[in-house]
Design a protein around this motif. Structure first.
Motif, short mmCIF file in Angstrom:
data_model
loop_
_atom_site.label_atom_id
_atom_site.label_comp_id
_atom_site.label_asym_id
_atom_site.label_seq_id
_atom_site.Cartn_x
_atom_site.Cartn_y
_atom_site.Cartn_z
N ARG A 42 0.84 -1.19 0.00
CA ARG A 42 0.00 0.00 0.00
C ARG A 42 0.88 1.25 0.00
O ARG A 42 1.83 1.34 0.77
CB ARG A 42 -0.89 0.01 1.24
N ALA B 145 -0.37 0.61 7.29
CA ALA B 145 -0.30 -0.86 7.40
C ALA B 145 -0.06 -1.39 5.99
O ALA B 145 -0.97 -1.90 5.33
CB ALA B 145 -1.59 -1.42 7.99
N PHE C 129 0.35 -7.06 3.74
CA PHE C 129 -0.84 -7.85 4.06
C PHE C 129 -0.59 -8.93 5.09
O PHE C 129 -1.53 -9.42 5.71
CB PHE C 129 -1.44 -8.45 2.78
N TYR D 154 -3.63 -4.45 9.00
CA TYR D 154 -3.99 -4.35 7.59
C TYR D 154 -5.51 -4.29 7.42
O TYR D 154 -6.04 -3.44 6.71
CB TYR D 154 -3.41 -5.56 6.85
#
Length: 395
Positions: free
Chosen positions: A182, A240, A243, A249
């Motif tokens: 992310r 976060a 994963f 997450y």
């Protein structure tokens, strides 16, 4: 039997993918008023609640699959009068025959109270692993197959609703690495692209995992928000980034959804705002993608992979990825080469540097040029430009 994916592949619309199947009590009541269920399939209904009177109804060759009946005497009576009863399997944390696709709320149910280990998606995955994973015993295998058949039917209904509103144009598949963090450049690029595509009423389809797949559904979720709001959401998710940190997450995804809520939407609206995700419990160690509008989660990875590629006839975006993405490229190419599911849209390879280091497009070009349906090598686009990608997928 009608193909439940046909509306998106270009068939007639409106399209009833389940004309011989009954998935709601309202639909059942329509048939009961005619006093016959002969030859029909009744799927996953709670007929133990306010039980209907079936005593005078023609049930010859009727199938009751995954239905809860009022008692064993009802089941015996139906069988004696020519019906076939496949009862729901006890002791499973998942529905034997789901009538609808899952939502993010369904998969994350229990997270607030019990954390990641107690949410529905994780509980089902732990059951899957404990019962043999990809090689379950016969009882578990039957229950899983019934579940996946229900997802197939629910998928057909959802796509029918989409086609009734948006028409039968091809969906756009998004493939790429599940490990894309992310906040990374590929993550942001894919989210920006799918926000634009979804805003233009294109159905976004992913494999429902993290990384590029989550980015794609996130972008579609933000179809009615502006670029700045999407960027803010990604920044919020990036606290976060990985994963495998399951708890933070998942919490970050739910936090972003709460900060950017959507109004109540019908199925077509949910598909526009979030797209469609088709994940699998085979990869259940990956947290649920909580930005898809509708989720068809399967036990069978083979069925799930084929469904994604069958749907993505409007084009496929290949964001940076490695072995799994390369496999998907050539699976898709086989369908395009033979026109297995009809004409194909563009193959957009997003990220020039990555696809220069992994030059699969160089091999794909000569292959598609030799298609029995003509030279299809012109479908290939390798670019860093979102504008070029959108143009290629809008053709």
């Amino acid at each position: 039997m009608p193909d439940p994916l046909q509306p998106v592949l270009g068939g007639d619309a409106p399209f009833d993918a389940t004309a011989d199947e009954i998935e709601t009590r309202a639909e059942l009541d329509v048939h009961l008023a005619k006093n016959t269920l002969a030859g029909l399939c009744v799927l996953g209904l709670r007929l133990d609640r306010d039980p209907p009177d079936l005593t005078g109804v023609d049930v010859r060759d009727t199938m009751f699959v995954g239905c809860h009946l009022a008692g064993p005497e009802v089941e015996s009576d139906l069988i004696l009068r020519g019906a076939h009863v496949v009862p729901p399997f006890d002791g499973r944390p998942y529905p034997t025959h789901p009538a609808l696709l899952y939502t993010p709320e369904d998969l994350s149910a229990g997270f607030t109270e019990h954390g990641f280990a107690g949410m529905f998606d994780t509980v089902v995955y732990e059951h899957f692993v404990a019962h043999g994973g990809a090689v379950p015993d016969i009882r578990e295998a039957l229950a899983q197959r019934l579940h996946d058949a229900g997802i197939d039917n629910a998928l057909g209904k959802a796509l029918n609703e989409w086609a009734a509103v948006q028409g039968p144009g091809g969906a756009i598949g998004i493939m790429g690495g599940h490990a894309a963090a992310r906040g990374s450049e590929p993550y942001r690029m894919v989210a920006a692209l799918t926000r634009r595509l979804a805003a233009a009423d294109r159905l976004i389809v992913t494999g429902g995992g993290p990384g590029v797949m989550e980015a794609a559904n996130l972008g579609a979720y933000f179809a009615s928000f502006d670029e700045a709001e999407l960027a803010t959401a990604i920044d919020r998710l990036a606290v976060a980034p990985h994963f495998m940190d399951h708890e933070p997450y998942t919490a970050a995804a739910l936090s972003v959804r709460a900060a950017h809520p959507l109004p109540p939407l019908d199925v077509a609206g949910r598909l526009r705002h979030g797209g469609l995700a088709l994940p699998t419990w085979l990869y259940g160690h990956e947290p649920a993608n909580l930005f898809a509008g509708q989720i068809g989660k399967y036990f069978s990875n083979a069925v799930r992979e084929d469904s994604i590629l069958r749907l993505a006839r409007g084009g496929i975006v290949f964001a940076p990825g490695w072995a799994g993405t390369v496999q998907e490229i050539f699976q898709a190419a086989t369908k395009t080469f033979y026109a297995t599911d009809g004409p194909s849209g563009a193959y957009v390879f997003l990220g020039v540097e990555h696809w220069s280091r992994l030059p699969v497009a160089d091999l794909l070009g000569p292959l598609l040029a030799r298609s029995p349906h003509g030279d299809l090598s012109g479908l290939i686009v390798v670019t860093d430009s979102l504008d070029e990608a959108v143009d290629a997928l809008s053709g």
